[in-house]
Design a protein around this motif. Sequence first.
Motif, PDB file in Angstrom:
ATOM      1  N   UNK A   1      -5.714   4.137   0.174  1.00 35.90           N
ATOM      2  CA  UNK A   1      -5.353   3.116  -0.906  1.00 35.90           C
ATOM      3  C   UNK A   1      -4.007   3.937  -1.572  1.00 35.90           C
ATOM      4  N   UNK A   2      -3.063   3.207  -1.901  1.00 33.37           N
ATOM      5  CA  UNK A   2      -1.694   3.659  -2.279  1.00 33.37           C
ATOM      6  C   UNK A   2      -1.735   3.485  -3.917  1.00 33.37           C
ATOM      7  N   UNK A   3      -1.972   4.488  -4.858  1.00 36.54           N
ATOM      8  CA  UNK A   3      -1.942   4.119  -6.294  1.00 36.54           C
ATOM      9  C   UNK A   3      -0.658   3.598  -6.737  1.00 36.54           C
ATOM     10  N   UNK A   4      -0.782   2.520  -7.512  1.00 33.46           N
ATOM     11  CA  UNK A   4       0.426   1.944  -8.106  1.00 33.46           C
ATOM     12  C   UNK A   4       0.675   2.125  -9.797  1.00 33.46           C
ATOM     13  N   UNK A   5      -0.163   2.828 -10.209  1.00 34.99           N
ATOM     14  CA  UNK A   5      -0.288   3.464 -11.515  1.00 34.99           C
ATOM     15  C   UNK A   5      -1.264   2.612 -12.215  1.00 34.99           C
ATOM     16  N   UNK A   6      -1.383   2.782 -13.680  1.00 35.23           N
ATOM     17  CA  UNK A   6      -2.370   2.515 -14.659  1.00 35.23           C
ATOM     18  C   UNK A   6      -1.694   1.614 -15.697  1.00 35.23           C
ATOM     19  N   UNK A   7      -1.714   0.394 -15.678  1.00 37.01           N
ATOM     20  CA  UNK A   7      -0.793  -0.210 -16.938  1.00 37.01           C
ATOM     21  C   UNK A   7      -1.907  -1.432 -17.356  1.00 37.01           C
ATOM     22  N   UNK A   8      -1.701  -1.637 -18.767  1.00 34.25           N
ATOM     23  CA  UNK A   8      -2.304  -2.554 -19.528  1.00 34.25           C
ATOM     24  C   UNK A   8      -3.981  -2.494 -19.197  1.00 34.25           C
ATOM     25  N   UNK A   9      -4.490  -1.232 -18.996  1.00 39.50           N
ATOM     26  CA  UNK A   9      -6.041  -1.095 -18.743  1.00 39.50           C
ATOM     27  C   UNK A   9      -6.372  -1.507 -17.508  1.00 39.50           C
ATOM     28  N   UNK A  10      -5.611  -1.632 -16.400  1.00 38.22           N
ATOM     29  CA  UNK A  10      -5.706  -2.021 -15.090  1.00 38.22           C
ATOM     30  C   UNK A  10      -5.120  -0.858 -14.277  1.00 38.22           C
ATOM     31  N   UNK A  11      -6.051  -0.748 -12.994  1.00 37.96           N
ATOM     32  CA  UNK A  11      -5.549   0.225 -12.020  1.00 37.96           C
ATOM     33  C   UNK A  11      -4.675  -0.610 -11.092  1.00 37.96           C
ATOM     34  N   UNK A  12      -3.613  -0.286 -10.594  1.00 38.17           N
ATOM     35  CA  UNK A  12      -2.682  -1.223  -9.637  1.00 38.17           C
ATOM     36  C   UNK A  12      -2.483  -0.216  -8.453  1.00 38.17           C
ATOM     37  N   UNK A  13      -2.524  -0.932  -7.189  1.00 33.42           N
ATOM     38  CA  UNK A  13      -2.325  -0.313  -5.897  1.00 33.42           C
ATOM     39  C   UNK A  13      -2.929  -1.148  -4.821  1.00 33.42           C
ATOM     40  N   UNK A  14      -2.743  -0.565  -3.822  1.00 35.73           N
ATOM     41  CA  UNK A  14      -3.162  -1.624  -2.546  1.00 35.73           C
ATOM     42  C   UNK A  14      -3.316  -0.683  -1.394  1.00 35.73           C
ATOM     43  N   UNK A  15      -4.499  -1.249  -0.508  1.00 32.97           N
ATOM     44  CA  UNK A  15      -5.179  -0.596   0.646  1.00 32.97           C
ATOM     45  C   UNK A  15      -4.053  -0.689   1.778  1.00 32.97           C
ATOM     46  N   UNK A  16      -3.307   0.280   2.329  1.00 36.35           N
ATOM     47  CA  UNK A  16      -2.267   0.031   3.071  1.00 36.35           C
ATOM     48  C   UNK A  16      -2.613   0.736   4.560  1.00 36.35           C
ATOM     49  N   UNK A  17      -2.163   0.207   5.400  1.00 36.69           N
ATOM     50  CA  UNK A  17      -2.310   1.108   6.903  1.00 36.69           C
ATOM     51  C   UNK A  17      -1.454   2.147   7.030  1.00 36.69           C
ATOM     52  N   UNK A  18      -1.967   3.221   7.890  1.00 30.15           N
ATOM     53  CA  UNK A  18      -1.205   4.545   7.925  1.00 30.15           C
ATOM     54  C   UNK A  18      -0.289   4.431   9.038  1.00 30.15           C
ATOM     55  N   UNK A  19      -0.364   3.212   9.884  1.00 32.80           N
ATOM     56  CA  UNK A  19       0.445   3.319  11.024  1.00 32.80           C
ATOM     57  C   UNK A  19       0.011   3.921  12.357  1.00 32.80           C
ATOM     58  N   UNK A  20      -1.371   4.278  12.330  1.00 37.90           N
ATOM     59  CA  UNK A  20      -2.181   5.032  13.368  1.00 37.90           C
ATOM     60  C   UNK A  20      -3.165   3.968  13.895  1.00 37.90           C
ATOM     61  N   UNK A  21      -3.101   3.828  15.296  1.00 37.19           N
ATOM     62  CA  UNK A  21      -4.342   3.067  15.711  1.00 37.19           C
ATOM     63  C   UNK A  21      -5.575   3.594  16.012  1.00 37.19           C
ATOM     64  N   UNK A  22      -6.610   3.265  15.919  1.00 37.65           N
ATOM     65  CA  UNK A  22      -7.871   3.927  16.360  1.00 37.65           C
ATOM     66  C   UNK A  22      -8.019   4.141  17.955  1.00 37.65           C
ATOM     67  N   UNK A  23      -8.696   5.345  18.071  1.00 37.98           N
ATOM     68  CA  UNK A  23      -9.025   5.712  19.746  1.00 37.98           C
ATOM     69  C   UNK A  23     -10.119   4.933  20.083  1.00 37.98           C
ATOM     70  N   UNK A  24     -10.989   4.132  19.260  1.00 36.33           N
ATOM     71  CA  UNK A  24     -11.893   3.044  19.672  1.00 36.33           C
ATOM     72  C   UNK A  24     -11.451   2.013  20.032  1.00 36.33           C
ATOM     73  N   UNK A  25      -9.900   1.523  20.039  1.00 32.55           N
ATOM     74  CA  UNK A  25      -9.325   0.220  20.205  1.00 32.55           C
ATOM     75  C   UNK A  25      -9.978  -0.286  21.522  1.00 32.55           C
ATOM     76  N   UNK A  26     -10.164   0.779  22.647  1.00 35.29           N
ATOM     77  CA  UNK A  26     -10.657  -0.048  23.820  1.00 35.29           C
ATOM     78  C   UNK A  26     -12.029  -0.817  23.571  1.00 35.29           C
ATOM     79  N   UNK A  27     -12.855  -0.191  22.854  1.00 34.80           N
ATOM     80  CA  UNK A  27     -14.046  -0.651  22.703  1.00 34.80           C
ATOM     81  C   UNK A  27     -13.891  -2.164  21.920  1.00 34.80           C
TER      82      UNK A  27
END
Length: 460
Positions: A414-440
């Motif tokens: 989760x990348x925090x985008x700040x706190x404005x007007x009583x709300x937390x802003x941000x988004x869950x973003x991928x890191x660019x890494x593939x998991x090792x269990x992709x073969x499963x």
Amino acid sequence: MSLLKRIERSGEGPSEGNKKSLGSLQSRRTTPPSVQTDKSTLADLKTRVQQRLLAELDPAMDISQASEVRRTIRNLFEQILQEENIVLSRPERHRLFEAIAAEILGFGPLQPLLEDDSITEIMVNGPKNIYVERDGKLQRVPVTFEDDEHVMRIIDRIVAPLGRRVDESSPYVDARLPDGSRVNIVIPPISLVGPVITIRKFFKTPLTIEDLIRFGSITSEAVQFLEACVKAKLNIVISGGTGSGKTTLLNILSSFIPSDERIITVENAAELQLRQEHVVTLESRPPNIEGRGEVTIRQLVINTLRMRPDRIIVGEVRGAEALDMLQAMNTGHEGSMTTVHSNSPRDTLARLETMTLMAGMDLPVRAIREQIASAIDLIVHQSRMRDGSRKVVAISEVSGMEGDVISMTDLFVFQHGGFREGKVYGRLTPTGLRPKFMDKIEAAGIHLPASIFGIGSKRR
């Protein structure tokens, strides 16, 4: 149990003396009473009308027929008000009837709060202090009980149908309401503020994954990835703090399990609402008044292994059952899921290690860590933000051992985008890494686009 006996047991039924005094009071009354609208007068009026109502109701009435009982109560209620010349405005009349009906059929002052879909938790701190949670924020509500005894009557109404008890020798208990809402009760002498009730409500309509995406709790890309993990039978642990939404997410992820698999759930208080047909629900049991008959989560997990499960779902691992859960994950019960209280994905591993040691086995730490690394494929961590919202803040792969340390790879953060007007802003973003269990995942016939992991596309 008949209606009259049920109410008299809770201390609200009229005695013979009350019946006579009410009859003589009615015969002496010749002029309409002057009814004020202050709380104390309405409370006194409620008690008087309620006693008269209970005296005239049929004791053999079946209280399971709620609509029929409610209709009978309303007819008698209107008749009593007319006979006693009680004059009330339409709102006061409606409020008085609902209060009396709640005392007879529901959970007293708590009934309106239980019916309010905007409330997620109810906290009773003694008879005069009641708080609720709305939109993740606590607020006090203008609802009160008469006294400690009144609270205890409602507590008895909650626990009695479940065969549970709460008294000085057993001053706290976990229970649930008929709709599945979880209840914790603590009474004196443990509680110094009077009887305490904490209710975590169930949504009448369970939340869906679309709801979580709309709330901003998770992204559609992360959902697509988690759905693939569930269908590919990866072992998943959902972690987070109290009230972070772990059980809600577990319930939603379990909906991805194919309907042709046998699912067995193990919980302290049955909360999961699985929609598949082939589901067996097991619930632990506290000891009886003689200290016997206790059935623990660990005993249930061990027994579950003999029930031919395709999936084992443990509502929460909090003790020695962690070892048996890890053993199950390592011995052919893939696709198992559970929740753990922790502050981060790394802390989840430390908590599992500690709980495994609670089993009393004299195992070396490295052996325990190897069990954990081998059993668990994915940790999904949730957090409750400062604005009260719940968000998935990390999805991490348990990738194996490096020396004596369990190695982890963050796949979504989760990348925090700040706190404005009583709300937390941000988004869950991928890191660019593939998991090792992709073969499963691919072996299960599921092919995920590389863009889900932020590969080959511009990340937002």
